[in-house]
Design a protein around this motif. Structure first.
Motif, PDB file in Angstrom:
ATOM      1  N   LEU A   1       0.833  -1.203   0.000  1.00 26.91           N
ATOM      2  CA  LEU A   1       0.000   0.000   0.000  1.00 26.91           C
ATOM      3  C   LEU A   1       0.872   1.260   0.000  1.00 26.91           C
ATOM      4  O   LEU A   1       0.583   2.223  -0.714  1.00 26.91           O
TER       5      LEU A   1
ATOM      6  N   ALA B   1      -7.940   1.228   3.723  1.00 25.28           N
ATOM      7  CA  ALA B   1      -7.153   0.034   3.433  1.00 25.28           C
ATOM      8  C   ALA B   1      -6.138  -0.255   4.534  1.00 25.28           C
ATOM      9  O   ALA B   1      -5.944  -1.408   4.926  1.00 25.28           O
TER      10      ALA B   1
ATOM     11  N   ALA C   1      -7.963  -1.639   7.530  1.00 25.28           N
ATOM     12  CA  ALA C   1      -8.365  -3.034   7.299  1.00 25.28           C
ATOM     13  C   ALA C   1      -7.170  -3.975   7.394  1.00 25.28           C
ATOM     14  O   ALA C   1      -7.293  -5.101   7.846  1.00 25.28           O
ATOM     15  N   ALA C   2      -6.008  -3.480   6.965  1.00 21.90           N
ATOM     16  CA  ALA C   2      -4.798  -4.317   6.998  1.00 21.90           C
ATOM     17  C   ALA C   2      -4.333  -4.548   8.421  1.00 21.90           C
ATOM     18  O   ALA C   2      -3.631  -5.498   8.705  1.00 21.90           O
TER      19      ALA C   2
ATOM     20  N   THR D   1      -9.299   6.273   0.635  1.00 24.19           N
ATOM     21  CA  THR D   1      -9.105   4.864   0.291  1.00 24.19           C
ATOM     22  C   THR D   1      -7.940   4.265   1.070  1.00 24.19           C
ATOM     23  O   THR D   1      -8.016   3.154   1.587  1.00 24.19           O
ATOM     24  N   LEU D   2      -6.854   5.015   1.154  1.00 20.50           N
ATOM     25  CA  LEU D   2      -5.662   4.535   1.852  1.00 20.50           C
ATOM     26  C   LEU D   2      -5.928   4.372   3.349  1.00 20.50           C
ATOM     27  O   LEU D   2      -5.527   3.362   3.942  1.00 20.50           O
TER      28      LEU D   2
END
Length: 200
Positions: free
Chosen positions: A158, A196, A199-200, A192-193
């Motif tokens: 990412l 993400a 979530a990671a 978005t980042l």
């Protein structure tokens, strides 16, 4: 009245610095093909003989400028990272910091060297390891600025994907002013980042 003489070593260092900075300025303004040792010495205010003493060929001059440029790029990023805000807008600020870096004159000069290095083996051999070092530094700065843990699956990708995205936006800006579109993309990618990474 007494005059203070500047030591020879200090004068030499200052002259080299002027030549390297003039080389970068010429690359930004005139590109690789338009940059010559004569133009650089004129821009630096250094005699042709003095310039040839320090850098006998254009390749010598440009290779030294590549090393200097990589240091300048790293210093600029570290200084910008030190001034980032905290809180919920930090991710967007990190993206804007890298966008500023990848649309700066220093990046434009580096880009000229990338293009020239594609067909110049000696320049390629010099540019590649320095660009790899700049890339690693940028990645480390991004990881620290975003406050993420790369040991978590997907986080490294990412971060690297983010740097690749923003570098691509910087490339687009070399043809025309892409400020408005870049701003919209960065705003969307920041959201978005964040999602993400969470979530990671």
């Amino acid at each position: 009245m007494t005059t203070t003489r500047v030591p020879q070593e200090q004068r030499t260092r200052a002259m080299r610095q002027r030549l390297l900075e003039a080389t970068i300025e010429c690359l930004v303004e005139h590109g690789w093909s338009g940059t010559s040792t004569t133009l650089v010495s004129q821009r630096a205010g250094v005699s042709r003989g003095a310039q040839l003493h320090h850098f006998p060929t254009k390749s010598d001059l440009v290779l030294a400028a590549v090393a200097h440029l990589s240091e300048v790029r790293g210093e600029e990023l570290r200084a910008a990272a030190a001034g980032l805000p905290t809180g919920r807008r930090r991710t967007r600020a990190v993206l804007e910091m890298f966008a500023d870096h990848f649309t700066s004159p220093v990046f434009s000069a580096a880009l000229e060297l990338w293009v020239a290095a594609r067909t110049d083996p000696a320049l390629h051999a010099a540019v590649l390891p320095l660009e790899q070092r700049v890339g690693r530094d940028a990645h480390r700065i991004a990881v620290a600025a975003l406050g993420v843990d790369e040991s978590r699956p997907g986080v490294r990708e990412l971060v690297q994907g983010t740097l690749d995205l923003v570098r691509g936006l910087g490339l687009a800006n070399t043809i025309s002013d892409d400020t408005a579109r870049r701003g919209r993309i960065l705003a969307a990618w920041a959201q978005t980042l964040d999602a993400a990474l969470e979530a990671a």
